[in-house]
Write a protein that holds these residues in place. Structure first.
Motif, PDB file in Angstrom:
ATOM      1  N   GLU A   1      -6.761   0.557  -5.949  1.00 31.13           N
ATOM      2  CA  GLU A   1      -7.928   0.042  -6.054  1.00 31.13           C
ATOM      3  C   GLU A   1      -7.836  -1.753  -5.988  1.00 31.13           C
ATOM      4  OE1 GLU A   1     -10.148   2.059  -9.113  1.00 31.13           O
ATOM      5  OE2 GLU A   1      -9.417   3.895  -8.424  1.00 31.13           O
ATOM      6  N   LEU A   2      -6.847  -2.208  -6.175  1.00 32.89           N
ATOM      7  CA  LEU A   2      -6.553  -3.689  -6.214  1.00 32.89           C
ATOM      8  C   LEU A   2      -6.316  -4.299  -4.863  1.00 32.89           C
ATOM      9  CD1 LEU A   2      -6.282  -3.177  -9.233  1.00 32.89           C
ATOM     10  CD2 LEU A   2      -4.794  -4.958  -9.412  1.00 32.89           C
ATOM     11  N   SER A   3      -5.727  -3.271  -3.766  1.00 31.43           N
ATOM     12  CA  SER A   3      -5.167  -3.664  -2.670  1.00 31.43           C
ATOM     13  C   SER A   3      -6.221  -4.417  -1.792  1.00 31.43           C
ATOM     14  CB  SER A   3      -4.946  -2.305  -1.787  1.00 31.43           C
ATOM     15  OG  SER A   3      -4.433  -2.569  -0.657  1.00 31.43           O
ATOM     16  N   LEU A   4      -7.305  -3.998  -1.492  1.00 34.27           N
ATOM     17  CA  LEU A   4      -8.287  -4.588  -0.523  1.00 34.27           C
ATOM     18  C   LEU A   4      -8.663  -5.864  -1.047  1.00 34.27           C
ATOM     19  CD1 LEU A   4      -9.779  -4.873   2.053  1.00 34.27           C
ATOM     20  CD2 LEU A   4     -11.968  -3.926   0.788  1.00 34.27           C
ATOM     21  N   PHE A   5      -8.761  -6.269  -2.425  1.00 35.01           N
ATOM     22  CA  PHE A   5      -9.062  -7.548  -3.031  1.00 35.01           C
ATOM     23  C   PHE A   5      -8.044  -7.998  -2.976  1.00 35.01           C
ATOM     24  CE2 PHE A   5     -12.821  -4.892  -4.963  1.00 35.01           C
ATOM     25  CZ  PHE A   5     -13.541  -5.236  -3.996  1.00 35.01           C
ATOM     26  N   SER A   6      -6.590  -7.525  -2.969  1.00 30.71           N
ATOM     27  CA  SER A   6      -5.559  -8.586  -3.163  1.00 30.71           C
ATOM     28  C   SER A   6      -5.605  -9.501  -1.776  1.00 30.71           C
ATOM     29  CB  SER A   6      -4.306  -7.896  -3.123  1.00 30.71           C
ATOM     30  OG  SER A   6      -4.050  -7.276  -1.741  1.00 30.71           O
ATOM     31  N   ARG A   7      -6.291  -9.148  -0.719  1.00 31.18           N
ATOM     32  CA  ARG A   7      -6.491 -10.017   0.383  1.00 31.18           C
ATOM     33  C   ARG A   7      -7.305 -11.591  -0.003  1.00 31.18           C
ATOM     34  NH1 ARG A   7     -10.545  -8.010   4.477  1.00 31.18           N
ATOM     35  NH2 ARG A   7     -11.850  -8.758   2.997  1.00 31.18           N
ATOM     36  N   ASP A   8      -8.268 -11.255  -0.883  1.00 29.81           N
ATOM     37  CA  ASP A   8      -8.875 -12.439  -1.271  1.00 29.81           C
ATOM     38  C   ASP A   8      -8.150 -13.377  -2.259  1.00 29.81           C
ATOM     39  OD1 ASP A   8     -11.212 -11.361   0.029  1.00 29.81           O
ATOM     40  OD2 ASP A   8     -12.607 -11.379  -1.584  1.00 29.81           O
TER      41      ASP A   8
ATOM     42  N   GLY B   1     -13.027  -0.686  -4.979  1.00 28.73           N
ATOM     43  CA  GLY B   1     -12.121  -1.655  -4.117  1.00 28.73           C
ATOM     44  C   GLY B   1     -11.634  -0.992  -3.023  1.00 28.73           C
ATOM     45  N   MET B   2     -12.315   0.147  -2.575  1.00 25.12           N
ATOM     46  CA  MET B   2     -11.932   0.901  -1.078  1.00 25.12           C
ATOM     47  C   MET B   2     -10.378   1.096  -1.063  1.00 25.12           C
ATOM     48  SD  MET B   2     -13.518  -0.465   2.192  1.00 25.12           S
ATOM     49  CE  MET B   2     -14.002   0.512   3.643  1.00 25.12           C
ATOM     50  N   PRO B   3      -9.824   1.802  -1.690  1.00 25.58           N
ATOM     51  CA  PRO B   3      -8.733   2.046  -1.528  1.00 25.58           C
ATOM     52  C   PRO B   3      -8.258   3.000  -0.606  1.00 25.58           C
ATOM     53  CG  PRO B   3      -9.561   3.694  -3.409  1.00 25.58           C
ATOM     54  CD  PRO B   3     -10.364   2.935  -2.902  1.00 25.58           C
ATOM     55  N   GLU B   4      -7.027   3.119   0.024  1.00 28.24           N
ATOM     56  CA  GLU B   4      -6.544   3.892   1.154  1.00 28.24           C
ATOM     57  C   GLU B   4      -6.610   5.349   0.610  1.00 28.24           C
ATOM     58  OE1 GLU B   4      -3.173   2.715   2.935  1.00 28.24           O
ATOM     59  OE2 GLU B   4      -4.071   1.044   4.239  1.00 28.24           O
ATOM     60  N   LEU B   5      -6.731   6.312   1.478  1.00 29.86           N
ATOM     61  CA  LEU B   5      -6.881   7.790   1.049  1.00 29.86           C
ATOM     62  C   LEU B   5      -5.792   8.562   1.853  1.00 29.86           C
ATOM     63  CD1 LEU B   5     -10.982   8.338   0.896  1.00 29.86           C
ATOM     64  CD2 LEU B   5      -9.254   7.515  -0.908  1.00 29.86           C
ATOM     65  N   HIS B   6      -4.663   7.885   2.005  1.00 23.12           N
ATOM     66  CA  HIS B   6      -3.745   8.450   2.802  1.00 23.12           C
ATOM     67  C   HIS B   6      -2.903   9.869   2.444  1.00 23.12           C
ATOM     68  CE1 HIS B   6      -0.135   8.512   5.569  1.00 23.12           C
ATOM     69  NE2 HIS B   6       0.594   8.021   4.785  1.00 23.12           N
ATOM     70  N   SER B   7      -3.163  10.026   1.224  1.00 22.63           N
ATOM     71  CA  SER B   7      -2.782  11.330   0.594  1.00 22.63           C
ATOM     72  C   SER B   7      -3.736  12.565   0.983  1.00 22.63           C
ATOM     73  CB  SER B   7      -2.520  11.152  -0.933  1.00 22.63           C
ATOM     74  OG  SER B   7      -3.841  10.992  -1.654  1.00 22.63           O
ATOM     75  N   LEU B   8      -4.505  12.115   1.477  1.00 22.72           N
ATOM     76  CA  LEU B   8      -5.391  13.391   2.291  1.00 22.72           C
ATOM     77  C   LEU B   8      -4.950  13.908   3.427  1.00 22.72           C
ATOM     78  CD1 LEU B   8      -9.348  11.846   1.500  1.00 22.72           C
ATOM     79  CD2 LEU B   8      -7.889  13.538   0.044  1.00 22.72           C
ATOM     80  N   THR B   9      -4.106  13.050   4.171  1.00 23.24           N
ATOM     81  CA  THR B   9      -3.549  13.413   5.410  1.00 23.24           C
ATOM     82  C   THR B   9      -2.990  14.901   5.404  1.00 23.24           C
ATOM     83  OG1 THR B   9      -3.713  11.092   6.087  1.00 23.24           O
ATOM     84  CG2 THR B   9      -2.494  12.445   7.551  1.00 23.24           C
ATOM     85  N   PRO B  10      -1.770  14.841   4.603  1.00 24.69           N
ATOM     86  CA  PRO B  10      -0.957  16.254   4.908  1.00 24.69           C
ATOM     87  C   PRO B  10      -1.907  17.318   4.579  1.00 24.69           C
ATOM     88  CG  PRO B  10       0.137  14.424   3.631  1.00 24.69           C
ATOM     89  CD  PRO B  10      -1.193  13.950   3.829  1.00 24.69           C
ATOM     90  N   PRO B  11      -2.661  17.468   3.502  1.00 26.11           N
ATOM     91  CA  PRO B  11      -3.608  18.775   3.387  1.00 26.11           C
ATOM     92  C   PRO B  11      -4.344  19.044   4.520  1.00 26.11           C
ATOM     93  CG  PRO B  11      -4.150  17.261   1.491  1.00 26.11           C
ATOM     94  CD  PRO B  11      -3.071  16.542   2.269  1.00 26.11           C
TER      95      PRO B  11
ATOM     96  N   GLY C   1     -14.410   5.269   2.120  1.00 26.46           N
ATOM     97  CA  GLY C   1     -13.085   4.452   1.869  1.00 26.46           C
ATOM     98  C   GLY C   1     -12.203   4.375   2.933  1.00 26.46           C
ATOM     99  N   ARG C   2     -11.137   3.508   2.796  1.00 26.03           N
ATOM    100  CA  ARG C   2     -10.180   3.514   3.970  1.00 26.03           C
ATOM    101  C   ARG C   2      -9.100   4.897   4.074  1.00 26.03           C
ATOM    102  NH1 ARG C   2      -6.552  -0.617   2.809  1.00 26.03           N
ATOM    103  NH2 ARG C   2      -6.927  -0.776   0.747  1.00 26.03           N
ATOM    104  N   MET C   3      -8.540   4.473   5.412  1.00 26.68           N
ATOM    105  CA  MET C   3      -7.436   5.412   5.894  1.00 26.68           C
ATOM    106  C   MET C   3      -6.421   4.534   6.250  1.00 26.68           C
ATOM    107  SD  MET C   3      -7.613   8.559   5.033  1.00 26.68           S
ATOM    108  CE  MET C   3      -6.715   9.649   6.149  1.00 26.68           C
TER     109      MET C   3
ATOM    110  N   ASP D   1       0.890  -1.327  -0.153  1.00 23.58           N
ATOM    111  CA  ASP D   1      -0.024  -0.108  -0.015  1.00 23.58           C
ATOM    112  C   ASP D   1       0.936   1.129  -0.009  1.00 23.58           C
ATOM    113  OD1 ASP D   1      -1.928  -1.559  -0.121  1.00 23.58           O
ATOM    114  OD2 ASP D   1      -2.802  -0.972   1.764  1.00 23.58           O
ATOM    115  N   GLY D   2       2.049   1.172   0.573  1.00 24.03           N
ATOM    116  CA  GLY D   2       2.853   2.327   0.617  1.00 24.03           C
ATOM    117  C   GLY D   2       3.189   2.664  -0.899  1.00 24.03           C
ATOM    118  N   VAL D   3       3.582   1.646  -1.641  1.00 20.15           N
ATOM    119  CA  VAL D   3       3.867   2.015  -3.027  1.00 20.15           C
ATOM    120  C   VAL D   3       2.673   2.353  -3.715  1.00 20.15           C
ATOM    121  CG1 VAL D   3       5.048   1.001  -5.142  1.00 20.15           C
ATOM    122  CG2 VAL D   3       5.773   0.294  -3.179  1.00 20.15           C
ATOM    123  N   THR D   4       1.447   2.070  -3.708  1.00 18.52           N
ATOM    124  CA  THR D   4       0.429   2.415  -4.507  1.00 18.52           C
ATOM    125  C   THR D   4      -0.405   3.547  -3.791  1.00 18.52           C
ATOM    126  OG1 THR D   4      -0.717   0.565  -3.301  1.00 18.52           O
ATOM    127  CG2 THR D   4       0.180  -0.177  -5.536  1.00 18.52           C
ATOM    128  N   GLN D   5       0.186   4.122  -2.821  1.00 17.77           N
ATOM    129  CA  GLN D   5      -0.701   5.227  -2.283  1.00 17.77           C
ATOM    130  C   GLN D   5      -0.997   6.208  -3.224  1.00 17.77           C
ATOM    131  OE1 GLN D   5      -2.306   5.774   0.542  1.00 17.77           O
ATOM    132  NE2 GLN D   5      -1.260   4.155   1.913  1.00 17.77           N
TER     133      GLN D   5
END
Length: 604
Positions: free
Chosen positions: A125-132, A485-495, A512-514, A115-119
Motif C-alpha cells: 500500500e506504500l508502493s505507488l506513493f513511493s514514486r512520489d 494507495g492502489m496496491p497491486e493485486l497480483h496474488s489474484l492471478t493464480p486462483p 486497484g492495479r495488476m 513490488d515483488g517482495v511486498t506482493q
C-alpha cells in the motif's frame, strides 16, 4: 524519411495541442533555471567548502572548477536484486568522469522498494506513493546547485518514473539513465507458473513453491520477466534516455561496463557549457512521450505504465490520458511476446534482436517518432535501432538482423496481432484499462453475475472455499489511490487462472492495479473513478450482471445503480508505515492522471 502513420500523427498533434499552455510553462521554467544557474566561482566559499570536503581525490579539480560536475542519484540497496549491482557504481562512475576531465558526486539516494517482495502484504500500500517519495528525494538530491548534469541509477517499478519526474523538474540539466541489466535466466517460465498454480490448488508444498521461485529469482540483476521493471528499460530506450542499447545487457559484463562508461562520458558532453547542450526537459517532449506509449504497446509491456506515463508526462508539461493510449493501441501492432505474454524472458528477447529490432521496425514503419532528440551521439533514434557490441575493447553499434526467434519477436509487416493490446473500456462502471495482448481473444468478452469483495485476501478465501466455481466477474473495490494507495493485486492471478482453466468464464474488475507480471485472465483494472467517495463500484451488489468486453470497449452493468446508495468507505488501515502516507491518499488524483498527490498539489 518514412511517413508517420496517420494515427500516430493525429494523437501526437492532439497531445501537442492540449499540452500547449502547460508545456510552454515548463519550457519557460527550465529556461529560467538555466539562465539563473549559479556560477560556482561566485558561490560562497563556505558553501563550496561543504560540498567539496568529502570529495577526496576530486577535491582539487572541484576547487579549480576544472570541468563539469555530474550529480549521481542512486537507488541502490542490496535487498532489491535489480539494484544490488549499483553498490559499486559510484566509484566506477567517478573514474570514468576523471577520464574526460570531469568530476562526479553522489548527489543523493532514493528509496527503492520491490513490488515483488511486498506482493499480497500490507507494504504494497506504500508502493505507488513511493514514486512520489522517489521524485521528491531526487529533487532534494539535485537542489544543491552543484551539478552540471545527472546520472540516474534506477530500474524497477516506481523507481524509474519517480527518478524521471524528479529529474524533469531540473530539466535544464542533461541527464542519462544508467541501468544495471537483467539477471541470467533461471528455470523456464512455464515450470514456474505450473508450480504457482499447483500451490494455489493445494497440490504443491510451500517448500516446493519457494524452491521454484528461487530457481527464477536467483542472483543480482533485474527479474527477467517483462513486468514493470523491464518495461521501464524499454521505455527509456524508446525515449532516447539511455546510451543506445543499454537496457538488457547483464550486470558485471565487459559490455555493461563499456555502456556505463559511455553514459558518463556522454553526459559531460551535453552540459550547458559544452557545444552539444541537450537538457533533459528538451529530450522529454511530446514525441518522446508518444514513443514511450508506442513501445509499451508494441512489446506488450506492463499495465502499470498506464498510470506512470501520464504522471511523468505531467512533470514535463505534457498531458496524456487513456484515450490517447487506447487510440495508439488501435494502430500499433504487437511485435513482441515476452513472458508473461510469451514463453521466453528478456534475455531471450534481447538475444532475438531486442530493442534495436523493435525500434528499427517501429520507426521504419512510421509507427514511432525517429526524430526525438535523445542522448545518443547522433540526434534521433538511428543508434537506438542498432545493437551495442565490443570490437576488442571499443564500444560499437551494429545493424540488427532479422528476428532471431519469431515465437518472440516479429516484424511490423507480420506482427503477432495488429493492435497493441491495451484497450480502454468504459461504461456506467467508469473507465478502466484492459490488457488484451495477454488474454486469448475468445476471452475478451465476459458477462456474468458478479461477486463483490473489498480485499484480495477475501477473494482467495472464497476461492479456497469453492464459492467461485462458476462463471463470475470478481469485483475488488476500495483499492484505488485514495482508498489504500492502489496496491497491486497480483496474488489474484493464480486462483482466477485456476477457475478459468476449469472452464469457467471469469473476469476481474478493480480500481486497484495488476502487476506487469499478470496475464491470462481478462481484467478491467485501474477503474476510475475509484470506489472511495461513491464511485460506481461502490454501488455494485453480489449477483449484479457485469459485462467486460475488450472487443467493444464496454465496462457496464445492467443493474440500476442510480437508485442505490454507496456502501460506506472503509476506515483507513494503519501500521507498516501506512499512516505516514495519509496525506498522499487524501490528496491523490485519479489513476488516469497518474494517481499522484504531489503532482496534483503542485498544480502540474
Amino acid at each position: 524519411m518514412t511517413q508517420l502513420h496517420p494515427t500516430i500523427a493525429r494523437v501526437t498533434e492532439r497531445i501537442i495541442a492540449k499540452s500547449k499552455a502547460s508545456r510552454q510553462a515548463y519550457l519557460d521554467l527550465i529556461q529560467r533555471e538555466a539562465d539563473n544557474r549559479p556560477d560556482r566561482s561566485q558561490v560562497s566559499c563556505s558553501n563550496l567548502a561543504h560540498a567539496f570536503a568529502g570529495a577526496l581525490e576530486d577535491q582539487e579539480a572541484l576547487k579549480r572548477n576544472a570541468g563539469p560536475n555530474i550529480g549521481i542519484v542512486t537507488s541502490y540497496n542490496d535487498m532489491l536484486s535489480a539494484h544490488q549491482p549499483y553498490g559499486r557504481y559510484p566509484e566506477r562512475l567517478k573514474i570514468y568522469a576523471r577520464e574526460v576531465g570531469a568530476t562526479a558526486q553522489v548527489a543523493g539516494g532514493t528509496p527503492a522498494m520491490c513490488d515483488g517482495v511486498t506482493q499480497g502484504e500490507t507494504g504494497m500500500e506504500l508502493s505507488l506513493f513511493s514514486r512520489d517519495a522517489i521524485a521528491m528525494a531526487t529533487g532534494v538530491a539535485l537542489s544543491h546547485a552543484m551539478y552540471d548534469g545527472m546520472l540516474l541509477l534506477g530500474i524497477c517499478d516506481k523507481i524509474v518514473p519517480g527518478l524521471l519526474i524528479g529529474a524533469l523538474r531540473f530539466g535544464h540539466l542533461p541527464g542519462v539513465f544508467v541501468p544495471s541489466g537483467p539477471m541470467p535466466s533461471g528455470i523456464s517460465n512455464s515450470d514456474k507458473q505450473k508450480t504457482r498454480q499447483l500451490y494455489a490448488e493445494g497440490k504443491a508444498t510451500r517448500a516446493e513453491l519457494l524452491e521454484s521461485e528461487l530457481g527464477s529469482y536467483h542472483s543480482p540483476g533485474t527479474c527477467t520477466f517483462f513486468g514493470t521493471a523491464n518495461s521501464n528499460q524499454m521505455m527509456m530506450e524508446m525515449m532516447g534516455l539511455h546510451i543506445p542499447g543499454a537496457a538488457f545487457i547483464q550486470p558485471g559484463t565487459q559490455l555493461r561496463q563499456a555502456l556505463d562508461r559511455a553514459a558518463v562520458h556522454r553526459v559531460t558532453q551535453m552540459t550547458q557549457d559544452g557545444n552539444d547542450y541537450r537538457p533533459l526537459g528538451h529530450c522529454v517532449d511530446e514525441k518522446a512521450i508518444v514513443n514511450a506509449m508506442v513501445g509499451l504497446l508494441a512489446t506488450g509491456g506492463s499495465t502499470n505504465h498506464a498510470i506512470h506515463i501520464p504522471a511523468f508526462a505531467r512533470a514535463a508539461g505534457v498531458q496524456v490520458d487513456w484515450t490517447d493510449l487506447s487510440e495508439l493501441s488501435s494502430a500499433v501492432p504487437l511485435l513482441a511476446r515476452v513472458y508473461p505474454n510469451g514463453s521466453g524472458d528478456t534475455n531471450h528477447f534481447h538475444a532475438a534482436g531486442g530493442m534495436g529490432y523493435v525500434i528499427r521496425e517501429l520507426v521504419g514503419a512510421g509507427l514511432a517518432h525517429g526524430d526525438v532528440l535523445g542522448v545518443g551521439q547522433q540526434r534521433g533514434m538511428g543508434e537506438y535501432a542498432q545493437e551495442p557490441g565490443l570490437d576488442g575493447e571499443t564500444l560499437v553499434w551494429r545493424d540488427v538482423g532479422p528476428s532471431g526467434d519469431e515465437t518472440m519477436l516479429k516484424p511490423a509487416s507480420d506482427p503477432f496481432q495488429p493492435d497493441g493490446g491495451m484497450k480502454l473500456v468504459t461504461g456506467n462502471l467508469g473507465r478502466a484499462c484492459f490488457k488484451s495482448s495477454a488474454v486469448a481473444r475468445d476471452r475478451w468478452t465476459v458477462e456474468a453475475p458478479c461477486r463483490v469483495f473489498q480485499t484480495q485476501h477475501d477473494v482467495v478465501a472464497a476461492f479456497k472455499a469453492g464459492e467461485l466455481d462458476r462463471d463470475v466477474v470478481v469485483i475488488v473495490r476500495f483499492q484505488g489511490p485514495k482508498a489504500n494507495g492502489m496496491p497491486e493485486l497480483h496474488s489474484l492471478t493464480p486462483p482466477l487462472a485456476v477457475l478459468q482453466d476449469r472452464g469457467y468464464r471469469v473476469a476481474l474488475v478493480t480500481d486497484g492495479r495488476m502487476s506487469g507480471a499478470s496475464g491470462k485472465v481478462p481484467a478491467a483494472i485501474h477503474c476510475s473513478p475509484e470506489a472511495l467517495g461513491g464511485g460506481p463500484l461502490s454501488l455494485l451488489q453480489d449477483g449484479d450482471v457485469v459485462k467486460v468486453c475488450a472487443e467493444t470497449g464496454e465496462l457496464s452493468t445492467s443493474a440500476h445503480l442510480s437508485t442505490r446508495t454507496p456502501v460506506p468507505d472503509p476506515v483507513p488501515a494503519i501500521g507498516t508505515g501506512r499512516e505516514l502516507f495519509t496525506m498522499f491518499r487524501m490528496l491523490a488524483d485519479e489513476a488516469e492522471k497518474g494517481g499522484s498527490a504531489m503532482l496534483a498539489s503542485a498544480g502540474l
